[in-house]
Design an enzyme around this catalytic site. Structure first.
Site, PDB file in Angstrom:
ATOM      1  N   THR A   1       0.840  -1.191   0.000  1.00 54.61           N
ATOM      2  CA  THR A   1       0.000   0.000   0.000  1.00 54.61           C
ATOM      3  C   THR A   1       0.880   1.248   0.000  1.00 54.61           C
ATOM      4  OG1 THR A   1      -1.777  -1.137   1.140  1.00 54.61           O
ATOM      5  CG2 THR A   1      -1.753   1.251   1.316  1.00 54.61           C
TER       6      THR A   1
ATOM      7  N   HIS B   1      -7.502 -11.083  -1.624  1.00 47.24           N
ATOM      8  CA  HIS B   1      -6.877 -10.775  -0.333  1.00 47.24           C
ATOM      9  C   HIS B   1      -7.695 -11.445   0.770  1.00 47.24           C
ATOM     10  CE1 HIS B   1      -4.473  -8.983   2.626  1.00 47.24           C
ATOM     11  NE2 HIS B   1      -4.448  -7.729   2.219  1.00 47.24           N
TER      12      HIS B   1
ATOM     13  N   ASN C   1      -4.434 -10.804   6.626  1.00 44.88           N
ATOM     14  CA  ASN C   1      -4.095  -9.554   7.319  1.00 44.88           C
ATOM     15  C   ASN C   1      -5.261  -8.860   8.022  1.00 44.88           C
ATOM     16  OD1 ASN C   1      -1.578 -10.059   6.402  1.00 44.88           O
ATOM     17  ND2 ASN C   1      -1.450  -8.342   4.997  1.00 44.88           N
TER      18      ASN C   1
ATOM     19  N   TYR D   1      -8.405  -8.411   7.159  1.00 41.61           N
ATOM     20  CA  TYR D   1      -9.428  -7.741   6.368  1.00 41.61           C
ATOM     21  C   TYR D   1     -10.663  -8.651   6.258  1.00 41.61           C
ATOM     22  CZ  TYR D   1      -5.713  -4.418   5.620  1.00 41.61           C
ATOM     23  OH  TYR D   1      -4.717  -3.505   5.843  1.00 41.61           O
TER      24      TYR D   1
ATOM     25  N   ASN E   1      -3.857  -5.968  12.249  1.00 44.45           N
ATOM     26  CA  ASN E   1      -5.229  -5.452  12.332  1.00 44.45           C
ATOM     27  C   ASN E   1      -6.066  -6.167  13.380  1.00 44.45           C
ATOM     28  OD1 ASN E   1      -5.048  -3.338  10.364  1.00 44.45           O
ATOM     29  ND2 ASN E   1      -4.982  -4.930   8.787  1.00 44.45           N
TER      30      ASN E   1
END
Length: 376
Positions: free
Chosen positions: A26, A181, A184, A186, A241
């Site tokens: 990112t 994805h 992580n 999400y 996260n």
């Protein structure tokens, strides 16, 4: 002779020139979720990688969790990406985009009409996201907003959005494929793991239920563009996260066996803590076991590994057969010609962490190649 990091490899439909991938990174340089011309320069500079995986790219406005990250749901966004894929292909590279829905890792300022971020359950993550002040242009990290739990009736729409984004990526933007994805902390990872998923319906509770959304989304993407153009990223034990699972080994054994028949191009596994230690305290995990389970269940996709790999570890992973492809993250920020540097065992440029998120050319497209350094 044994296989080396620099030998070609087939990953589904993708014929790759070497076994070095650029991991998704990112960079927050896409205002209004539109990749700029500078983004095309950035990826083209790195096109000698066997595979470029773009920064995570939102499949919908709801899926956005950080300021100035790109999207795949608007015509301006797709036009921006067309320039990127054309520039990479002109250099002979292969590029896939990472399909992203952040779930609860967002902020009301980033959501449609200032709504709450969505999640499997209404549990706020102890995590931060990135906002940009439009008046000053300055970015800052802020706490994520309280999410609302998705209603089961909303989930088919999210699955459909994954498939639509994949079609947009390949058919309109010119990508060679996509990476889902599922890592992580999400949305798909939130559904997978007990720390974020406290549902009592068909998407919560048992391993089979918690894995349902990830598998439905993956099957929909495979149906949309073909499994040979689809990779998936998983992170069994990362704490990124504020994510955790009470018992990840059987969870990922189940997930990987369900993914095996789908004909995926590759499976991308983060070993340990994303961007951190390869062994996470209190979270042991047997990565060899899930690779073996994938092969045993008929999975043919290339096995990609990631996290804190240096040259020696990457070469050992490929030569031993433990991995087919090794993904490098931060090293690719500061070394556009990383393949050549690894091949020659040349020193690497150091990265400037202050330019990772947001900004312009500085710390993005201005890192020198070996050749430029010698001419310096």
């Amino acid at each position: 002779m044994s296989t080396t990091l620099f030998d070609p490899v087939q990953a589904g439909d993708l014929q790759l020139a070497n076994r070095i991938a650029m991991a998704p990174l990112t960079r927050n340089r896409s205002p209004n979720a539109v990749p700029k011309d500078i983004t095309a320069t950035y990826y083209a500079q790195r096109a000698t990688a066997g595979l470029l995986i773009t920064e995570a790219t939102a499949i919908s406005h709801q899926g956005q969790g950080y300021a100035d990250v790109p999207g795949l749901y608007g015509s301006d966004q797709l036009d921006g990406w067309k320039k990127v894929t054309a520039a990479v292909h002109e250099r002979g590279g292969k590029i896939v985009t990472q399909l992203w829905h952040v779930g609860r890792i967002s902020h009301v300022d980033l959501q449609p009409e200032g709504g709450q971020p969505v999640a499997p359950s209404a549990i706020t993550a102890k995590a931060k996201t990135y906002l940009v002040d439009r008046d000053s242009g300055k970015g800052q990290f802020v706490a994520t907003s309280e999410p609302r739990a998705l209603d089961a009736s909303e989930l088919p729409g999210i699955v459909h959005t994954y498939a639509a984004a994949a079609r947009n990526a390949v058919e309109t933007a010119g990508f060679d494929g996509v990476e889902i994805h599922g890592a992580n902390g999400y949305l798909l990872d939130q559904f997978l793991k007990t720390g974020a998923n406290q549902r009592t319906d068909d998407y919560g509770g048992s391993i089979e239920n918690r894995a349902r959304l990830l598998l439905e989304a993956t099957r929909a993407v495979v149906d949309a563009i073909g499994g040979g153009k689809v990779g998936i990223r998983l992170s069994p034990v990362t704490p990124a996260n504020d994510i955790s699972d009470a018992d990840p080994q059987p969870l990922f054994d189940y997930v990987i066996r369900q993914l095996a028949p789908l004909g995926l191009a590759y499976v991308h596994v983060i070993e340990g803590a994303t961007g951190g230690p390869r062994e996470v305290d209190g979270r042991p995990f047997d990565y060899e076991a899930i690779k073996a389970a994938y092969r045993e269940a008929g999975g043919q996709g290339a096995w990609m590994v990631n996290n804190a790999y240096d040259r020696a570890l990457a070469m050992e992973a490929v030569e031993s057969g433990r991995a087919d492809i090794v993904a490098f993250g931060k090293a690719y920020i500061s070394n556009p010609d990383l393949v050549e540097r690894l091949r020659k065992d040349a020193p690497l440029n150091e990265w400037d962490q202050s330019t990772f998120y947001g900004g312009g050319e500085k710390g993005y497209t201005d890192y020198p190649t070996l050749q430029q350094s010698k001419q310096g």
